[in-house]
Motif scaffolding. Structure first.
Motif, PDB file in Angstrom:
ATOM      1  N   ASP A 303       0.868  -1.172   0.000  1.00 52.15           N
ATOM      2  CA  ASP A 303       0.000   0.000   0.000  1.00 52.15           C
ATOM      3  C   ASP A 303       0.910   1.228   0.000  1.00 52.15           C
ATOM      4  N   ARG A 304       0.912   1.980  -1.123  1.00 47.75           N
ATOM      5  CA  ARG A 304       1.863   3.099  -1.274  1.00 47.75           C
ATOM      6  C   ARG A 304       1.667   4.144  -0.196  1.00 47.75           C
ATOM      7  N   GLU A 305       0.403   4.359   0.168  1.00 48.44           N
ATOM      8  CA  GLU A 305       0.141   5.423   1.131  1.00 48.44           C
ATOM      9  C   GLU A 305       0.699   5.091   2.514  1.00 48.44           C
ATOM     10  N   ARG A 306       0.494   3.815   2.919  1.00 51.41           N
ATOM     11  CA  ARG A 306       1.020   3.385   4.220  1.00 51.41           C
ATOM     12  C   ARG A 306       2.540   3.260   4.173  1.00 51.41           C
ATOM     13  N   GLY A 307       3.038   2.859   2.984  1.00 57.32           N
ATOM     14  CA  GLY A 307       4.494   2.680   2.831  1.00 57.32           C
ATOM     15  C   GLY A 307       4.976   1.298   3.181  1.00 57.32           C
ATOM     16  N   TYR A 308       4.059   0.328   3.346  1.00 56.63           N
ATOM     17  CA  TYR A 308       4.460  -1.054   3.626  1.00 56.63           C
ATOM     18  C   TYR A 308       3.362  -2.017   3.189  1.00 56.63           C
TER      19      TYR A 308
END
Ligand code: NDP
Length: 308
Positions: A303-308
């Motif tokens: 998930d790009r927004e969460r970063g993981y």
């Protein structure tokens, strides 16, 4: 379809992937020079340690399968229209064994026994049992949840912390990041298994460390960004936490001048708690390729927004 595997050892990956995609052109590269001729036509990239700038030179790229669990080096560099997946499940067993190897050795006095043997000293060393102690696991994902499960098997009470309430069901008590101080202050062993994101930067700082219990152990197998290292150095000198086992650091390799090397209550491993088990990573990668080819949902989508 063309696939490129960019890793130090590529043959086992190429073989496993070729079995799943017999008609695909699959190339292995251990260096940028070897990868160069294949960049333009590659649709799928299986990679560990590839210079992220290379992605911009791959016009046909659709999917990147990172051959590790932590994607901090690549997530910000992958164009939005390219699917990024990470490895899930291949590190849980070996990393939780690493955590418990140290927790047991530190609690039961194994390092001290070894030193006494070197000195030919016959002295009993009797350390406390893990049973009944409280384990805190920060990060209850694929790896942290296995650490929590083993903690239970050793008879520990398990507290957990994660960004959302996910994973809460496997813990006796669950905390959110805003409750980090209370969480850390209540446990005998604090194990960090967090991804590196802006939110986890310095999540363990002087304040959190100062609140840790007397005799407590801090273990970090996630990423070095989670601990403010200069605060930890000061805290270890004061003896709270009593001991730390660090597998990951702000800078790696850990610089020669870091005081951490010589602190008697600091136990260092060189980012090897989760060695890439090529067999498991290969199996995971091949199964994800099968899913990709058959249009099924892939595992480990980042998930790009969460970063993981
Ligand atoms: P997962 O993505 O499965 O789990 C991540 C966990 O961290 C989730 O519980 C998530 O919570 C939690 N989390 C994320 N951000 C925060 C935050 N700001 N505060 C509190 N909790 C947070 O990851 P894995 O378990 O597979 O791997 C964890 C990390 O371990 C990897 O990112 C990697 O950096 C590291 N690693 C280290 C290795 C080594 O050799 N030392 C080898 C392999 C991995 P939620 O689910 O609620 O979002």
């Amino acid at each position: 379809m063309q696939i490129l595997v960019y890793a130090q050892e590529t043959q086992s990956y190429v073989e496993a992937l070729q079995e799943v995609a017999p008609h695909a052109k699959i190339f292995g590269a251990a260096t940028l020079t070897e990868a160069e001729p294949h960049l333009e036509d590659t649709e799928v990239l299986f990679a560990w340690g590839v210079p992220p700038a290379v992605l911009a030179r791959m016009p046909r790229l659709r999917w990147v399968q990172w051959l590790g669990a932590g994607v901090d080096l690549i997530v910000g560099q992958t164009p939005d229209d390219i699917t990024l997946t990470r490895v899930v499940g291949a590190f849980s067993t070996v990393m939780s064994e690493h955590v418990f190897a140290y927790l047991l050795a530190l609690r039961r006095g194994i390092f001290e026994m070894r030193q006494l043997q070197r000195e030919h000293v016959w002295r009993r060393v009797i350390g406390p049992s893990l049973r009944g102690q409280r384990l805190g696991v920060a990060g209850l994902g694929s790896i942290g949840s296995e650490v929590a499960r083993l903690g239970r098997a050793f008879g520990m009470e398990v507290w957990g912390l994660s960004r959302t309430d996910r994973g809460g069901e496997i813990c006796d008590r669950h905390f959110l990041p805003t409750e980090m101080r209370d969480f850390a202050a209540g446990v005998d062993a604090l194990v960090l298994v967090l991804p590196a994101t802006p939110e986890t930067d310095g999540i363990v700082d002087a304040e959190v460390l100062a609140g840790m219990r007397e005799g407590s152990i801090l273990v970090n197998v996630g990423r070095g960004n989670a601990i403010v290292e200069r605060d930890l150095i000061a805290a270890l000198r004061r003896g709270r936490p009593a001991m730390a086992q660090l597998d990951v650091f702000e800078r790696e390799p850990l610089p020669e001048e870091s005081p951490l090397w010589d602190l008697p209550n600091c136990y260092i491993s060189a980012h090897c708690s989760g060695p890439s088990e090529p067999r498991l990573v290969c199996t995971f990668a091949a199964e994800n390729l099968r899913r990709y080819l058959q249009g099924e949902p892939m595992v480990g989508i980042v998930d790009r927004e969460r970063g993981y």
